[in-house]
Design a protein around this motif. Structure first.
Motif, PDB file in Angstrom:
ATOM      1  N   LEU A 228       0.822  -1.208   0.000  1.00 51.40           N
ATOM      2  CA  LEU A 228       0.000   0.000   0.000  1.00 51.40           C
ATOM      3  C   LEU A 228       0.857   1.260   0.000  1.00 51.40           C
ATOM      4  N   ILE A 229       1.991   1.204   0.691  1.00 55.08           N
ATOM      5  CA  ILE A 229       2.926   2.338   0.657  1.00 55.08           C
ATOM      6  C   ILE A 229       3.434   2.527  -0.770  1.00 55.08           C
ATOM      7  N   GLU A 230       3.836   1.431  -1.386  1.00 56.06           N
ATOM      8  CA  GLU A 230       4.371   1.471  -2.754  1.00 56.06           C
ATOM      9  C   GLU A 230       3.328   1.998  -3.729  1.00 56.06           C
ATOM     10  N   ALA A 231       2.061   1.669  -3.484  1.00 57.37           N
ATOM     11  CA  ALA A 231       0.985   2.095  -4.378  1.00 57.37           C
ATOM     12  C   ALA A 231       0.581   3.552  -4.167  1.00 57.37           C
ATOM     13  N   GLY A 232       1.156   4.215  -3.155  1.00 50.71           N
ATOM     14  CA  GLY A 232       0.909   5.634  -2.952  1.00 50.71           C
ATOM     15  C   GLY A 232      -0.270   5.973  -2.066  1.00 50.71           C
ATOM     16  N   PHE A 233      -0.818   4.992  -1.333  1.00 47.33           N
ATOM     17  CA  PHE A 233      -1.972   5.252  -0.472  1.00 47.33           C
ATOM     18  C   PHE A 233      -1.575   5.903   0.856  1.00 47.33           C
ATOM     19  N   ILE A 234      -0.352   5.672   1.297  1.00 48.57           N
ATOM     20  CA  ILE A 234       0.062   6.013   2.664  1.00 48.57           C
ATOM     21  C   ILE A 234       0.897   7.290   2.690  1.00 48.57           C
ATOM     22  N   GLU A 235       0.618   8.162   3.678  1.00 49.05           N
ATOM     23  CA  GLU A 235       1.367   9.419   3.800  1.00 49.05           C
ATOM     24  C   GLU A 235       2.396   9.402   4.922  1.00 49.05           C
ATOM     25  N   GLY A 236       2.238   8.493   5.864  1.00 49.41           N
ATOM     26  CA  GLY A 236       3.191   8.390   6.958  1.00 49.41           C
ATOM     27  C   GLY A 236       3.140   7.001   7.561  1.00 49.41           C
ATOM     28  N   VAL A 237       4.251   6.564   8.185  1.00 53.90           N
ATOM     29  CA  VAL A 237       4.343   5.198   8.693  1.00 53.90           C
ATOM     30  C   VAL A 237       4.787   5.208  10.154  1.00 53.90           C
ATOM     31  N   LEU A 238       4.032   4.499  10.993  1.00 51.18           N
ATOM     32  CA  LEU A 238       4.382   4.301  12.392  1.00 51.18           C
ATOM     33  C   LEU A 238       4.748   2.823  12.540  1.00 51.18           C
ATOM     34  N   ASP A 239       5.954   2.492  12.141  1.00 54.40           N
ATOM     35  CA  ASP A 239       6.394   1.098  12.060  1.00 54.40           C
ATOM     36  C   ASP A 239       7.057   0.704  13.380  1.00 54.40           C
ATOM     37  N   LEU A 240       6.241   0.597  14.417  1.00 54.96           N
ATOM     38  CA  LEU A 240       6.771   0.336  15.755  1.00 54.96           C
ATOM     39  C   LEU A 240       7.026  -1.141  16.013  1.00 54.96           C
ATOM     40  N   THR A 241       6.474  -2.020  15.168  1.00 52.84           N
ATOM     41  CA  THR A 241       6.569  -3.466  15.394  1.00 52.84           C
ATOM     42  C   THR A 241       7.248  -4.130  14.207  1.00 52.84           C
TER      43      THR A 241
END
Length: 405
Positions: A228-241
């Motif tokens: 979904l990030i690659e497809a451009g849907f996401i504006e920010g990531v909280l990758d805590l896990t």
């Protein structure tokens, strides 16, 4: 008028495809018939097998002359994967349906996966009730078990095919008039042992107008987020896990593959990353854990999930790999380290409490992370402490606001 693409091999009678075409047209849908076979079809399609093979750089006569079924499937699948998204972008269809056994499913599924999320895609298959991960991947393909073989029409297959075309027709015909207000999408990763942290951080973000999509870090969850990030849907990531990296490196069952933690850097979007649940590697029931790990510490999460504590040496490996991925970033990336525990069971008094193991992970990251690319923030608390969750959420908001200006 909405149009449905019907993809399949029309070499023989093709009665099932003509039946679907007739039902679609009775429902007021246009049809785009795509032939995925090598030989002459039983009726004239809108897109020929020649066009499909040509999209993969192969001549259909040469392919037929080789009489190699595996090669034909591979070539036509590649051609379809290139051709179908192009036809969709040209407005030739709005949704797609296909029917297949193992060969037909394998042939069409990559083309469906190449379509954007949200485009209706239904695949009636003889293998739909088994392991569908190789076909669905991180897409939103709907697979329907065919119950009987997909070739020809009978009292069972006709009912299944009718339900399938009704499903696509419904998706194309009905529109939701109460869609939520569009907000900036944030992707967050969570595991059971980091739930308090991510839940609190999510609350902070939602209170400030962001929409948070939470992905369970079980392998497919991380893959779906990256897609979904690659497809451009996401504006920010909280990758805590980032626990999937423990499984990838050590050999657990919940790995997300070698490209985890790359998409945000590639898309240059803000990301706050942590080391949640890297104290553990995942296996199934206890008797499925390989013998080579018998000297490790284990925790039976439930009868079907066995957690294995990562060792000092393994944490050095994990730290190096995490730093390698973080160093791909060119901007807007923060690594946050909770120094008093990286999961709910990695705190004092809990079964995976391991100060030495955690210290090796932290020290490796301190040494290997490029501080010119990545900001490192250390906090004297555990990952599930409210202060850590709030700090992570606020840091991501800060990065997002900076990116907007």
């Amino acid at each position: 008028m909405k149009t449905i693409a019907i993809a399949g091999t029309f070499d023989t009678k093709g009665e099932e495809y003509l039946y679907i075409k007739r039902i679609a047209e009775e429902l007021g849908l246009g049809t785009l018939m795509i032939h995925t076979g090598v030989f002459e079809p039983s009726f004239a399609p809108d897109v020929s097998g020649r066009e499909v093979a040509s999209a993969a750089g192969m001549d259909i006569e040469e392919l037929a002359a080789r009489k190699d079924r595996a090669l034909a499937t591979e070539v036509l699948s590649k051609g379809l994967e290139k051709l179908v998204p192009r036809l969709y972008k040209e407005g030739k269809f709005d949704g797609i349906i296909s029917f297949g056994g193992t060969g037909g499913t394998s042939l069409v599924a990559p083309a469906m996966r190449a379509l954007p999320i949200g485009v209706p895609k239904v695949l009636v298959s003889t293998v739909a009730s088994g392991n569908t991960a190789p076909y669905v991947g991180t897409s939103d393909i709907i697979m329907i078990p065919s119950v009987v073989d997909v070739a020809g029409l009978n009292s069972i297959s006709t009912r299944i095919f009718t339900n399938a075309i009704f499903a696509v027709a419904g998706m194309l015909t009905f529109e939701h008039s109460h869609l939520p207000e569009k907000k900036s999408l944030i992707a967050a990763t969570m595991f059971g042992v980091t739930t308090p942290c991510v839940t609190a951080a999510r609350k902070h973000l939602e209170e400030r107008g962001y929409e948070v999509l939470v992905f369970h870090a079980t392998g497919i969850g991380g893959q779906s987020m990256e897609a979904l990030i690659e497809a451009g849907f996401i504006e920010g990531v909280l990758d805590l896990t980032t626990t999937e990296w423990a499984d990838e490196i050590i050999g657990g069952v919940l790995n997300a593959g070698p490209h985890r933690l790359e998409a945000a850097s590639r898309k240059r979007i803000p990301q706050v990353v942590s080391v949640g649940a890297l104290d553990m590697c995942n296996f199934g029931p206890a008797d499925t854990v390989p013998d080579r790990f018998k000297d490790h510490t284990f925790y039976q999460h439930n009868p079907t999930v066995t957690l294995m504590r990562t060792t000092v040496a393994e944490n050095e490996q994990i730290g190096r790999k995490l730093a390698e991925k973080l160093n791909l970033a060119e901007e807007s990336t923060v690594l946050m380290l909770p120094l008093r525990g990286i999961s709910a069971i990695d705190v004092e008094g809990q079964p995976f409490y391991g100060p030495e193991e955690d210290r090796m992970l932290f020290d490796t990251l301190r040494k290997q992370v490029d501080r010119s690319r990545v900001e490192v923030i250390e906090m004297d608390c555990a990952i599930n402490d409210p202060a850590f969750a709030e700090a992570a959420a606020h840091k991501l908001i800060e990065l997002l606001q900076a990116s907007y200006s």
